[in-house]
Design a protein around this motif. Structure first.
Motif, PDB file in Angstrom:
ATOM      1  N   ASN A   1       1.992   2.432  -2.090  1.00 20.48           N
ATOM      2  CA  ASN A   1       1.543   3.784  -1.752  1.00 20.48           C
ATOM      3  C   ASN A   1       0.785   4.405  -2.929  1.00 20.48           C
ATOM      4  O   ASN A   1       1.047   4.091  -4.086  1.00 20.48           O
ATOM      5  CB  ASN A   1       2.755   4.653  -1.402  1.00 20.48           C
ATOM      6  CG  ASN A   1       2.361   5.987  -0.780  1.00 20.48           C
ATOM      7  OD1 ASN A   1       1.334   6.091  -0.116  1.00 20.48           O
ATOM      8  ND2 ASN A   1       3.175   7.005  -0.982  1.00 20.48           N
TER       9      ASN A   1
ATOM     10  N   VAL B   1      -8.966  -2.405  -3.953  1.00 21.00           N
ATOM     11  CA  VAL B   1      -7.768  -3.129  -3.542  1.00 21.00           C
ATOM     12  C   VAL B   1      -7.820  -4.586  -3.973  1.00 21.00           C
ATOM     13  O   VAL B   1      -6.773  -5.211  -4.221  1.00 21.00           O
ATOM     14  CB  VAL B   1      -7.575  -3.028  -2.011  1.00 21.00           C
ATOM     15  CG1 VAL B   1      -6.392  -3.865  -1.548  1.00 21.00           C
ATOM     16  CG2 VAL B   1      -7.358  -1.583  -1.599  1.00 21.00           C
TER      17      VAL B   1
ATOM     18  N   GLY C   1       0.926  -3.428   3.421  1.00 18.05           N
ATOM     19  CA  GLY C   1      -0.171  -2.471   3.356  1.00 18.05           C
ATOM     20  C   GLY C   1      -0.320  -1.890   1.973  1.00 18.05           C
ATOM     21  O   GLY C   1       0.633  -1.868   1.182  1.00 18.05           O
TER      22      GLY C   1
ATOM     23  N   LEU D   1      -1.692   1.675   0.756  1.00 17.75           N
ATOM     24  CA  LEU D   1      -2.147   2.975   1.219  1.00 17.75           C
ATOM     25  C   LEU D   1      -2.854   3.703   0.082  1.00 17.75           C
ATOM     26  O   LEU D   1      -2.295   3.841  -1.012  1.00 17.75           O
ATOM     27  CB  LEU D   1      -0.961   3.816   1.709  1.00 17.75           C
ATOM     28  CG  LEU D   1      -0.038   3.144   2.733  1.00 17.75           C
ATOM     29  CD1 LEU D   1       1.038   4.124   3.195  1.00 17.75           C
ATOM     30  CD2 LEU D   1      -0.819   2.614   3.919  1.00 17.75           C
ATOM     31  N   PRO D   2      -4.079   4.168   0.299  1.00 15.60           N
ATOM     32  CA  PRO D   2      -4.815   4.835  -0.771  1.00 15.60           C
ATOM     33  C   PRO D   2      -4.252   6.210  -1.088  1.00 15.60           C
ATOM     34  O   PRO D   2      -3.602   6.848  -0.252  1.00 15.60           O
ATOM     35  CB  PRO D   2      -6.234   4.942  -0.203  1.00 15.60           C
ATOM     36  CG  PRO D   2      -6.045   4.969   1.273  1.00 15.60           C
ATOM     37  CD  PRO D   2      -4.854   4.091   1.545  1.00 15.60           C
TER      38      PRO D   2
ATOM     39  N   LEU E   1      -3.868   6.698   8.176  1.00 13.43           N
ATOM     40  CA  LEU E   1      -3.530   5.957   6.964  1.00 13.43           C
ATOM     41  C   LEU E   1      -2.830   4.640   7.314  1.00 13.43           C
ATOM     42  O   LEU E   1      -3.151   3.588   6.745  1.00 13.43           O
ATOM     43  CB  LEU E   1      -2.631   6.825   6.082  1.00 13.43           C
ATOM     44  CG  LEU E   1      -2.608   6.555   4.574  1.00 13.43           C
ATOM     45  CD1 LEU E   1      -3.951   6.876   3.960  1.00 13.43           C
ATOM     46  CD2 LEU E   1      -1.518   7.380   3.909  1.00 13.43           C
TER      47      LEU E   1
ATOM     48  N   GLU F   1      -5.321   2.242   9.432  1.00 10.43           N
ATOM     49  CA  GLU F   1      -6.460   1.685   8.701  1.00 10.43           C
ATOM     50  C   GLU F   1      -6.064   0.845   7.496  1.00 10.43           C
ATOM     51  O   GLU F   1      -6.853   0.002   7.054  1.00 10.43           O
ATOM     52  CB  GLU F   1      -7.378   2.825   8.250  1.00 10.43           C
ATOM     53  CG  GLU F   1      -8.006   3.595   9.405  1.00 10.43           C
ATOM     54  CD  GLU F   1      -8.692   4.880   8.956  1.00 10.43           C
ATOM     55  OE1 GLU F   1      -8.833   5.082   7.713  1.00 10.43           O
ATOM     56  OE2 GLU F   1      -9.068   5.689   9.826  1.00 10.43           O
ATOM     57  N   HIS F   2      -4.861   1.059   6.963  1.00  8.50           N
ATOM     58  CA  HIS F   2      -4.528   0.412   5.689  1.00  8.50           C
ATOM     59  C   HIS F   2      -3.231  -0.393   5.708  1.00  8.50           C
ATOM     60  O   HIS F   2      -2.885  -0.979   4.681  1.00  8.50           O
ATOM     61  CB  HIS F   2      -4.463   1.462   4.576  1.00  8.50           C
ATOM     62  CG  HIS F   2      -5.752   2.202   4.383  1.00  8.50           C
ATOM     63  ND1 HIS F   2      -6.817   1.665   3.710  1.00  8.50           N
ATOM     64  CD2 HIS F   2      -6.136   3.437   4.813  1.00  8.50           C
ATOM     65  CE1 HIS F   2      -7.820   2.535   3.709  1.00  8.50           C
ATOM     66  NE2 HIS F   2      -7.429   3.617   4.366  1.00  8.50           N
TER      67      HIS F   2
ATOM     68  N   ASP G   1      -0.738  -3.409   7.783  1.00  5.56           N
ATOM     69  CA  ASP G   1      -0.797  -4.540   8.696  1.00  5.56           C
ATOM     70  C   ASP G   1       0.021  -4.171   9.936  1.00  5.56           C
ATOM     71  O   ASP G   1       1.215  -4.460  10.039  1.00  5.56           O
ATOM     72  CB  ASP G   1      -0.217  -5.786   8.017  1.00  5.56           C
ATOM     73  CG  ASP G   1      -0.396  -7.045   8.848  1.00  5.56           C
ATOM     74  OD1 ASP G   1      -0.653  -6.925  10.061  1.00  5.56           O
ATOM     75  OD2 ASP G   1      -0.259  -8.147   8.279  1.00  5.56           O
TER      76      ASP G   1
END
Length: 506
Positions: free
Chosen positions: A202, A208, A228, A230-231, A476, A479-480, A482
Motif C-alpha cells: 500500500n 512499480v 497488488g 496500490l499507489p 484502486l 486497477e492495481h 490481482d
C-alpha cells in the motif's frame, strides 16, 4: 456472484496499525458490489472513539459503517460486534452487539472473556455468511502481536475459526515493507501461517517495475504471492478509527469540487480535546470550498478562527479541565462575549453548559461548566443511542446521538434538541453538518457573525463526495490488485501448499 460460493470470505490484516486495512477492506467491498456481489464488511473487535449509530440503535465503529456504504448495504451490529471505547490509558468501555456492557481494564478484558467473545463474534460472522455472498473482514493492529495471540478474536483467531484466507497489507511509505511481510508471517504458528495467502503493498510512489525484484524474492522466501501494489493517493482514507485527519479534505482540494466560492475563506478551529470522539463531524465543513479546518490545542490559535468547534469526547470533565489548563476556556468566553461563533457537539455541548453532574463517566460529581449556554447536564448509566431527524435554520437535518449525559435546557433558542444563545450553538447531534442545506445555512450565519464575505457553494453534496471517494477506493482495487486471484481466495480459501516459515510462534 461472478462464480464465488455463498459464504466465502477474506480477512485483510496489516503489518502495523494504519497500514491501510480499512481502506483496502472498503475498496474490496466497493469493487465486489460493482460486480453484483452481495458483500458485507466485518470487524470482530474495534478500538475507536469514532462510532456510529445504526438504524436499529446499535453503536458500531464508523469505519465499518463506511465500509457498509462501500458495499451498498445497511450497517448493522453484526458487522462490528465488539467495540472498545478508551476512557483512559488503561480502561475502555466495552460495547457488545451495539450496547455498552461496562468498563474494563486492558488486563481484565484480555484475562477471561475471550472464549465467550470469540463465540459471539463467530456467531455474528456466520449470520453474515448465511446472508451475503462474501464477507470481507478487517483485522486490527498486526496479526503478529504474539503477546496477545492466545486471546485474539480479531486477526488469526477469527480467520482460523472461519477458515478464511488472509491478505496482509503493508505500508511501503513507512519503509521496511518486505521485512514486515516476512517477519509477520514467520512469527506465526504453523496453523496460522497456513492461512496467510499473501501480501498487498500500500501507498507506493514511483515505478512499480522497481519493486518487482523484491516481490519475486519475497515469493521465493515465503512461497506467497503479492496480490497488488496500490499507489499512494491523497484523500483516500475513510472515516478514521483514531487520529486527527479530515477524511475528505485531501480529495476535495484535489479538484473533486470547484475552487473556493466568494471573496473570502472561513477558518474553522477544532479544539483537540482529550479522548476526542467523532471528530469526523467536521469533515462536512472541510468539504465546502473555501472552508479551512484545523485542529488546535493553544489559545492563540483561536484568534483568527471564524468558527471554533468543541467536538465530542469520551471524557467531558477531563476535556473541561484541559480547556481551562490551556487557556482555551478563557478564549472561548472572550469569543462569546464578542459575538464570535462557537459550536459545541455532544461532549463539547456539555462543556459549554452551566453545570455537570457526573457520577458515571468521570465520577467527579458536581462540576461547573463554562456557562456559555443555559444547560445543566446529568450523566446517566444508560447510554442514549438514537438517529434523530428535525429542522434547524429552516432546513431539514439528520443526525445521530451517542452520549450518557442528559441535557436540561433552561433557555435560549431551540437548536437540534440543544440550544443557541447569540453566536454560541450546542447540540448532542453528531453528523448534522452532513445535511447540505443545513450546513450552508449554518455557514452563512457564521460568515455573517464573523464579518466574512464567504458564500457556501450551492453544488457541494457531502453524500456525493462520499460516494466518489468510495468509488475511488474501488478503482484502486480494480486497477492495481490481482482481482482474479482475490476472487479465487474468496471462493476457495488459502492455497493448500503454502510453506511454513520457521521459527514460528508457539
Amino acid at each position: 456472484m461472478s462464480g464465488a460460493k455463498l459464504g466465502g470470505g477474506l480477512l485483510v490484516a496489516g503489518t502495523t496499525s494504519d497500514a491501510g486495512k480499512s481502506v483496502v477492506t472498503a475498496g474490496i467491498c466497493r469493487w465486489l458490489a460493482r460486480q453484483g456481489v452481495k458483500v458485507a464488511p466485518f470487524k470482530a473487535q474495534n478500538m475507536s472513539l469514532n462510532s456510529f449509530v445504526t438504524r436499529e440503535g446499535a453503536e458500531i465503529g464508523r469505519a465499518q459503517a463506511m465500509q457498509a456504504q462501500a458495499a451498498r448495504v445497511e450497517p448493522t451490529a453484526l458487522m462490528n460486534p465488539v467495540l472498545l471505547k478508551p476512557g483512559s490509558d488503561r480502561s475502555s468501555q466495552v460495547v457488545l452487539l451495539g450496547k455498552p456492557v461496562g468498563e474494563m481494564s486492558a488486563r481484565g478484558y484480555h484475562g477471561g472473556r475471550q472464549e465467550q467473545l470469540l463465540g459471539i463474534v463467530t456467531d455474528c460472522l456466520e449470520q453474515l455468511r448465511g446472508t451475503y455472498d462474501a464477507v470481507i473482514c478487517e483485522g486490527a493492529g498486526s496479526p503478529a502481536e504474539i503477546n496477545l495471540r492466545r486471546t485474539d478474536i480479531v486477526n488469526m483467531g477469527i480467520a482460523r475459526a472461519a477458515r478464511f484466507p488472509v491478505v496482509v497489507v503493508g505500508d511501503i511509505d513507512r519503509g521496511g515493507v518486505f521485512a514486515s511481510f516476512f517477519g509477520t508471517t514467520a512469527l506465526l504458528s504453523p496453523q496460522d501461517q497456513s492461512l496467510i495467502a499473501g501480501y498487498m503493498v500500500n501507498k507506493f510512489r514511483g515505478d512499480v517495475s522497481l519493486l518487482e525484484p523484491g516481490m519475486e524474492m519475497l515469493r521465493g522466501l515465503t512461497g506467497r504471492a503479492t496480490y497488488g501494489v496500490l499507489p499512494f493517493r491523497h484523500g483516500l482514507g475513510i472515516d478514521e478509527e483514531d487520529g486527527l485527519r479530515v477524511s475528505l479534505r485531501g480529495a476535495v482540494r484535489e479538484s473533486v469540487v470547484a475552487p473556493p466560492v466568494g471573496e473570502d475563506v472561513l477558518r474553522v478551529a477544532v479544539c483537540a480535546v482529550p479522548l476526542m470522539s467523532n471528530f469526523t463531524d467536521v469533515d462536512a465543513l472541510a468539504a465546502e470550498p473555501g472552508v479551512v479546518v484545523r485542529f488546535v490545542d493553544r489559545a492563540e490559535e483561536l484568534a483568527d478562527a471564524d468558527l471554533v468547534v468543541v467536538p465530542g469526547t469520551r471524557g467531558t470533565v477531563k476535556a473541561l479541565e484541559w480547556l481551562r489548563e490551556r487557556g482555551l476556556a478563557d478564549a472561548l468566553l472572550r469569543r462569546a462575549a464578542e459575538g464570535r461563533p462557537v459550536l459545541g457537539i455532544c461532549g463539547g455541548f456539555q462543556v459549554l453548559g452551566e453545570h455537570i453532574e457526573d457520577e458515571v463517566e468521570s465520577r467527579a460529581g458536581s462540576v461547573d461548566g463554562l456557562g456559555l449556554l443555559p444547560v445543566r447536564i446529568r450523566f446517566e448509566r444508560e447510554k442514549t443511542l438514537e438517529r434523530p431527524s428535525g429542522t434547524a435554520l429552516g432546513e431539514a437535518v439528520d443526525g445521530y446521538e451517542i452520549h450518557h449525559g442528559v441535557a436540561e435546557v433552561l433557555g435560549g433558542e431551540p437548536f437540534l434538541d440543544g440550544c443557541r444563545v447569540g453566536s454560541v450553538w450546542g447540540t448532542h447531534w453528531h453528523g448534522s453538518l452532513e445535511s447540505d442545506g443545513f450546513r450552508r445555512a449554518f455557514l452563512r450565519e457564521v460568515a455573517a457573525a464573523a464579518g466574512r464575505r464567504f458564500v457556501p457553494s450551492p453544488d457541494t453534496s457531502f453524500s456525493s463526495l462520499r460516494e466518489e471517494q468510495l468509488d475511488l477506493l474501488g478503482d484502486l482495487i480494480e486497477e492495481h490488485a490481482d482481482t482474479r486471484a482475490l476472487l479465487r481466495l474468496i471462493e476457495s480459501g488459502a492455497p493448500a501448499d503454502l510453506p511454513f516459515l520457521p521459527p514460528g510462534a508457539p
